[in-house]
Design a protein around this motif. Structure first.
Motif, PDB file in Angstrom:
ATOM      1  N   ASP A   1      31.920  48.017  38.128  1.00  0.00           N
ATOM      2  CA  ASP A   1      32.744  48.170  39.169  1.00  0.00           C
ATOM      3  C   ASP A   1      34.296  47.556  38.643  1.00  0.00           C
ATOM      4  N   GLY A   2      35.156  47.458  39.637  1.00  0.00           N
ATOM      5  CA  GLY A   2      36.467  47.087  39.244  1.00  0.00           C
ATOM      6  C   GLY A   2      36.407  45.559  38.923  1.00  0.00           C
ATOM      7  N   SER A   3      35.482  44.926  39.029  1.00  0.00           N
ATOM      8  CA  SER A   3      35.712  43.356  38.878  1.00  0.00           C
ATOM      9  C   SER A   3      34.731  42.923  37.663  1.00  0.00           C
TER      10      SER A   3
ATOM     11  N   LEU B   1      42.835  43.673  30.815  1.00  0.00           N
ATOM     12  CA  LEU B   1      42.118  44.954  30.537  1.00  0.00           C
ATOM     13  C   LEU B   1      41.123  44.858  29.418  1.00  0.00           C
TER      14      LEU B   1
ATOM     15  N   ASN C   1      38.944  50.161  28.526  1.00  0.00           N
ATOM     16  CA  ASN C   1      39.025  51.426  28.949  1.00  0.00           C
ATOM     17  C   ASN C   1      37.490  51.901  28.890  1.00  0.00           C
ATOM     18  N   ASN C   2      36.439  51.243  29.594  1.00  0.00           N
ATOM     19  CA  ASN C   2      35.250  51.523  29.664  1.00  0.00           C
ATOM     20  C   ASN C   2      34.486  52.060  28.432  1.00  0.00           C
TER      21      ASN C   2
ATOM     22  N   ARG D   1      30.906  47.754  32.610  1.00  0.00           N
ATOM     23  CA  ARG D   1      31.858  47.342  33.850  1.00  0.00           C
ATOM     24  C   ARG D   1      31.565  48.234  34.885  1.00  0.00           C
TER      25      ARG D   1
ATOM     26  N   SER E   1      41.807  39.195  36.955  1.00  0.00           N
ATOM     27  CA  SER E   1      41.930  40.497  37.727  1.00  0.00           C
ATOM     28  C   SER E   1      42.885  41.653  36.821  1.00  0.00           C
ATOM     29  N   ASN E   2      43.615  41.113  36.446  1.00  0.00           N
ATOM     30  CA  ASN E   2      44.893  42.157  35.647  1.00  0.00           C
ATOM     31  C   ASN E   2      44.431  42.341  34.149  1.00  0.00           C
TER      32      ASN E   2
END
Lengths: 115, 115
Positions: A71-73, A30, A51-52, A69, A27-28
């Motif tokens: 969504d956030g996960s 990058l 960073n997308n 990506r 989860s954390n």
């Protein structure tokens, strides 16, 4: 201990079909990566993502491949029109930072079979 | 050019005897070196890594590896094999390249442990 997960564990598809392989990184983290391993061959780097944006990709990662990506996960790998030679084990990995010495945390893989 | 050679595709040892899995590499700069283990249906798990600190690196489950720059080797050892050590082992090099780094896998060594 947090871990990277991948779904599905196995996927069978017909040549020419689109497939989406899914990964949930730690989860954390990058930085995200996809690798593949064709049966009997080495694990090969496909793409890295931060960073997308795609930060690096190999010669294998042609226009038939894309990553997202959404969504956030989730972190996904899409193959638009599968070929027989796309049959392989696909591994997702993530790291906290993008340094050379960072430990990559790998998922268990998705075995893709294209018929 | 960077490369990783795992000299044995299969290694078979008896339980309680030493394990030696060999890895040689070539790199352009100062590499980071990793050993990962993969048990069936599991993701690749980090055993240990070398990142330019101590040349003898200790990892999990009693494994260790020694970075020998003069021999361009990073062999993995364990004094006494356990049945649970049976798995596939990957030597991985992460090397700096223009704009980032490159991760290269060895072909893997399958370790068999006999009772």
């Amino acid at each position: 201990e947090p871990e990277v997960t991948q779904t599905p564990s196995h996927q069978v598809t017909q040549m020419g079909q689109e497939v989406i392989l899914r990964c949930v990184p730690i989860s954390n983290h990058l930085y995200f990566y996809w690798y593949r391993q064709i049966l009997g061959q080495k694990v090969e780097f496909l793409v890295s993502f931060y960073n997308n944006e795609i930060s690096e990709k190999s010669e294998i990662f042609d226009d038939q491949f894309s990553v997202e990506r959404p969504d956030g996960s989730n972190f996904t790998l899409k193959i638009r029109s599968t070929k027989l030679e796309d049959s392989a084990m696909y591994f997702c990995a993530s790291t906290l930072a993008g340094e050379q010495s960072e430990t990559q945390y790998f998922g268990p893989g998705t075995r893709l079979l294209v018929l | 050019a960077q490369s990783v050679t795992q000299l044995d595709s299969h290694v078979s040892v008896s339980e309680g005897t030493p394990v030696l899995l060999r890895c040689n590499y070539s790199s352009s700069y100062s590499p980071s070196l990793f050993w990962y283990v993969q048990h069936p249906n599991k993701g690749l798990q980090l055993l240990l890594k070398y990142t330019s600190a101590a040349t003898l690196v200790k990892g999990i489950n009693g494994f260790e590896a020694e970075f020998k720059k003069s021999e361009t080797s990073f062999h993995l050892t364990k004094p006494s094999a356990h049945m649970s050590d049976a798995a596939e082992y990957f030597c991985v090099v992460s090397d700096l390249v223009t704009g980032g780094f490159k991760t290269i896998f060895g072909a893997g060594t399958r370790l068999f442990v006999k009772a």
